[in-house]
Design an enzyme around this catalytic site. Structure first.
Site, PDB file in Angstrom:
ATOM      1  CG  ASP A 229      -1.724  -1.203   1.446  1.00 44.68           C
ATOM      2  OD1 ASP A 229      -1.245  -2.299   1.134  1.00 44.68           O
ATOM      3  OD2 ASP A 229      -2.842  -1.066   1.957  1.00 44.68           O
ATOM      4  CG  HIS A 231      -3.382   3.864   1.712  1.00 44.84           C
ATOM      5  ND1 HIS A 231      -4.715   3.851   1.367  1.00 44.84           N
ATOM      6  CD2 HIS A 231      -3.133   2.671   2.317  1.00 44.84           C
ATOM      7  CE1 HIS A 231      -5.259   2.698   1.768  1.00 44.84           C
ATOM      8  NE2 HIS A 231      -4.321   1.965   2.327  1.00 44.84           N
ATOM      9  CG  ASP A 288      -5.525  -0.441  -0.255  1.00 46.35           C
ATOM     10  OD1 ASP A 288      -6.427  -0.792  -1.041  1.00 46.35           O
ATOM     11  OD2 ASP A 288      -5.608  -0.615   0.973  1.00 46.35           O
ATOM     12  CG  ASP A 291      -9.577   6.007  -0.731  1.00 48.59           C
ATOM     13  OD1 ASP A 291      -9.960   7.077  -1.234  1.00 48.59           O
ATOM     14  OD2 ASP A 291     -10.215   4.948  -0.822  1.00 48.59           O
ATOM     15  NE  ARG A 292      -7.351   4.455   5.799  1.00 51.28           N
ATOM     16  CZ  ARG A 292      -8.132   4.724   6.847  1.00 51.28           C
ATOM     17  NH1 ARG A 292      -7.966   5.846   7.510  1.00 51.28           N
ATOM     18  NH2 ARG A 292      -9.062   3.875   7.235  1.00 51.28           N
ATOM     19  CG  ASN A 320      -9.244  -2.671   1.069  1.00 48.23           C
ATOM     20  OD1 ASN A 320      -8.018  -2.732   0.952  1.00 48.23           O
ATOM     21  ND2 ASN A 320      -9.814  -2.008   2.063  1.00 48.23           N
ATOM     22  CG  HIS A 321      -8.770   1.920   0.476  1.00 48.05           C
ATOM     23  ND1 HIS A 321      -9.466   2.982   0.997  1.00 48.05           N
ATOM     24  CD2 HIS A 321      -8.464   1.136   1.535  1.00 48.05           C
ATOM     25  CE1 HIS A 321      -9.567   2.864   2.309  1.00 48.05           C
ATOM     26  NE2 HIS A 321      -8.971   1.737   2.662  1.00 48.05           N
ATOM     27  CG  HIS A 369      -4.843  -5.258  -1.358  1.00 45.70           C
ATOM     28  ND1 HIS A 369      -3.855  -4.309  -1.182  1.00 45.70           N
ATOM     29  CD2 HIS A 369      -5.813  -4.945  -0.465  1.00 45.70           C
ATOM     30  CE1 HIS A 369      -4.226  -3.462  -0.238  1.00 45.70           C
ATOM     31  NE2 HIS A 369      -5.407  -3.829   0.222  1.00 45.70           N
ATOM     32  NE  ARG A 417      -8.255  -5.855   6.871  1.00 48.13           N
ATOM     33  CZ  ARG A 417      -7.414  -4.837   6.827  1.00 48.13           C
ATOM     34  NH1 ARG A 417      -7.878  -3.605   6.777  1.00 48.13           N
ATOM     35  NH2 ARG A 417      -6.101  -5.024   6.840  1.00 48.13           N
ATOM     36  CG  HIS A 444      -5.735  -5.765   3.391  1.00 45.97           C
ATOM     37  ND1 HIS A 444      -6.497  -4.681   3.041  1.00 45.97           N
ATOM     38  CD2 HIS A 444      -6.600  -6.653   3.963  1.00 45.97           C
ATOM     39  CE1 HIS A 444      -7.759  -4.902   3.376  1.00 45.97           C
ATOM     40  NE2 HIS A 444      -7.836  -6.093   3.943  1.00 45.97           N
TER      41      HIS A 444
END
Length: 515
Positions: A229, A231, A288, A291-292, A320-321, A369, A417, A444
């Site tokens: 990731d 991000h 990923d 995001d964030r 997943n993002h 991922h 999660r 992840h």
């Protein structure tokens, strides 16, 4: 009497451990805090605050399923405990379950009718639910939806004479263009929409032609790098020596100029450490990308541009993002609207549905991922046959590839999660044996050292966003594999300075209240 003394001793010790847990939480050591709150709960399980505090720590580790369980237990112990509803509502929100979150914030307002913070959060949650209902009401049926890409003609978009940024000459994305674009991004300049459309449309066509499981062949004597990731995080790589200056003014001026010039992103920091992607220096980024962090547009355009430049220089897996539901909440959608426009929001969503779900390196290393499956017997051919051109479902093979996590105990268990599952070393071993593989590499999860080796050495988690969200204090890592033995060489790196743009700057207004 001894029982009463023991009970009193347990109560006192539980409070002492809770205080230690609180200190660990304040230091952003959330896993340690969870362990300590768990110890307090073992000594005295009837204190709602222990459960609610552990729920809060789970939220910070993105373990929303566990957070909901703990917050629900706090509410069972004390139905009027406001923080139980607060924590559970925050966890539901983080999972995109706005209607469930609304119920908790309505209850929170009943318990605390004069609390302005509770009123504010309820109002924002009501607005978010109303917006969701409106979007659902006006959405066209799936069978009637046309690709947004069909309506875009990037050639008709005029490039203004004053634009001085990177340009694509003709149809070919070159290394010179990518370098120029990255240099512009360092200085927080935008790529012209014409070229952004050109890159994203080209990558859509390229990714759409790939299978859901991509085989990668690394010739003997060559290497291959896997990153986890990123991000959309930013990083500033500053390494300069000033020998002397005659006047303080010049020292200050040149130092400031150099600092501004070297505003690199975490992605570019990886390239500095390991070289730019090329046919001789290929990469796999394992989901990923967005995001964030608040530089997701720059990250995704850079990765896509390298893929357009040389398809064998860089491989991309879905995380997943890379989904509408996550992008609405965690910032990518808002960032795209701010830096590009609404059309790009839909276009990126289409492209993310084209991303492959997993890769296999030299028929030996399985890279995904999230993780493995709720049933045994899943073959690589089953993964390759997945129809991935959709938003991720809430169950099934595709969901589990994107969301699952390893667990230390054998067997399978519920996901911390709230989506996917947890799987043990025995599950990993059987999957590898059934598919004649040697190793699972996944991402992840944030890890203190940027990686973790589990399941008797058969599973490696790699995470490439150091000091995640500017608070976790973790290192980042990537893995270099050398053919033919494919022994993993793990390289770790620390976070460096970055531009003063906070994580989650573009996230859902409601979510930012909890960040």
């Amino acid at each position: 009497m001894p029982n009463m003394e023991t009970e009193s001793s347990n109560t006192t010790r539980a409070e002492e451990i809770k205080l230690l847990a609180n200190e660990a939480f304040k230091a952003h050591k959330y896993s340690q805090a969870i362990d300590l709150y768990s110890q307090a709960i073992e000594l005295n399980s009837q204190i709602a605050v222990y459960w609610a505090n552990r729920a809060f720590a789970h939220i910070n580790l993105e373990e929303y399923g566990s957070a909901i369980q703990d917050a629900s237990r706090a509410i069972e112990i004390d139905p009027k405990y406001s923080k139980g509803y607060y924590r559970r509502g925050a966890a539901y929100l983080s999972m995109g379950k706005l209607k469930e979150a609304l119920k908790d914030f309505q209850q929170l307002k009943k318990i605390c009718p004069n609390d302005p913070d509770a009123a504010k959060k309820l109002k924002e949650c009501e607005k978010a639910v109303m917006k969701l209902k409106f979007e659902e009401a006006i959405a066209a049926p799936e069978s009637e939806r046309r690709s947004i890409a069909d309506s875009i003609d990037f050639n008709s978009i005029e490039v203004e004479p004053q634009y001085s940024g990177a340009r694509i000459e003709g149809d070919v994305v070159t290394l010179d263009f990518v370098k120029k674009m990255m240099g512009d991004f360092k200085n927080q300049k935008c790529l012209h929409k014409r070229y952004a459309f050109q890159i994203v449309l080209q990558i859509r066509e390229m990714l759409g032609a790939l299978p859901s499981l991509v085989d990668i062949n690394i010739p003997d004597g060559k290497h291959f790098t896997v990153c986890g990731d990123v991000h959309g995080q930013a990083a500033d790589s500053l390494s300069v020596l000033f020998f002397f200056f005659f006047f303080f003014f010049f020292f200050f001026f040149f130092f400031f100029f150099y600092l501004m010039w070297l505003q690199f992103y975490d992605l570019l920091n990886i390239f500095e450490l390991n070289g730019l992607p090329s046919e001789d220096n290929p990469y796999l980024f394992n989901g990923d990308f967005v995001d964030r962090g608040s530089f997701s547009v720059e990250v995704i355009l850079t990765l896509f541009a390298f893929k357009c430049m040389s398809p064998s220089a860089i491989y991309l897996s879905r995380g997943n993002h890379e989904s509408k539901s996550m992008n609405k909440i965690y910032g990518f959608e808002g960032e795209v609207r701010s830096k590009l426009n609404e059309t790009f929001v839909e276009l990126f969503a289409e492209v993310f549905c084209c991303l492959p779900l997993a890769h296999v390196i030299n028929e030996k290393v399985f890279v995904v991922h999230g993780g493995l499956f709720s049933v045994d017997g899943v073959k690589l051919s089953n993964i390759k046959a997945i129809d991935r051109f959709c938003e991720p479902p809430e169950e099934g093979l595709m969901c589990e590839l994107l969301w699952s996590d390893p667990q230390p105990q054998p067997g399978r268990g519920p996901s911390k999660r709230g989506v996917g599952l947890s799987f043990g070393a025995d599950v990993t071993k059987r999957f590898l044996q059934e598919n004649n593989l040697d190793l699972v590499v996944r991402s992840h999860e944030v890890k203190d050292e940027g990686y973790e080796i589990e399941h008797d050495g058969k599973l490696i988690t790699v995470f490439s966003a150091p000091n995640y969200c500017d608070q976790m204090g973790n290192k980042g890592a990537f893995i270099r594999f050398e053919a033919p033995n494919l022994k993993p060489n793990i390289v770790t790196f620390s976070a460096v300075l970055h531009p003063n743009v906070k994580p989650m700057a573009y996230a859902n207004n409601f979510l930012r209240m909890f960040s």
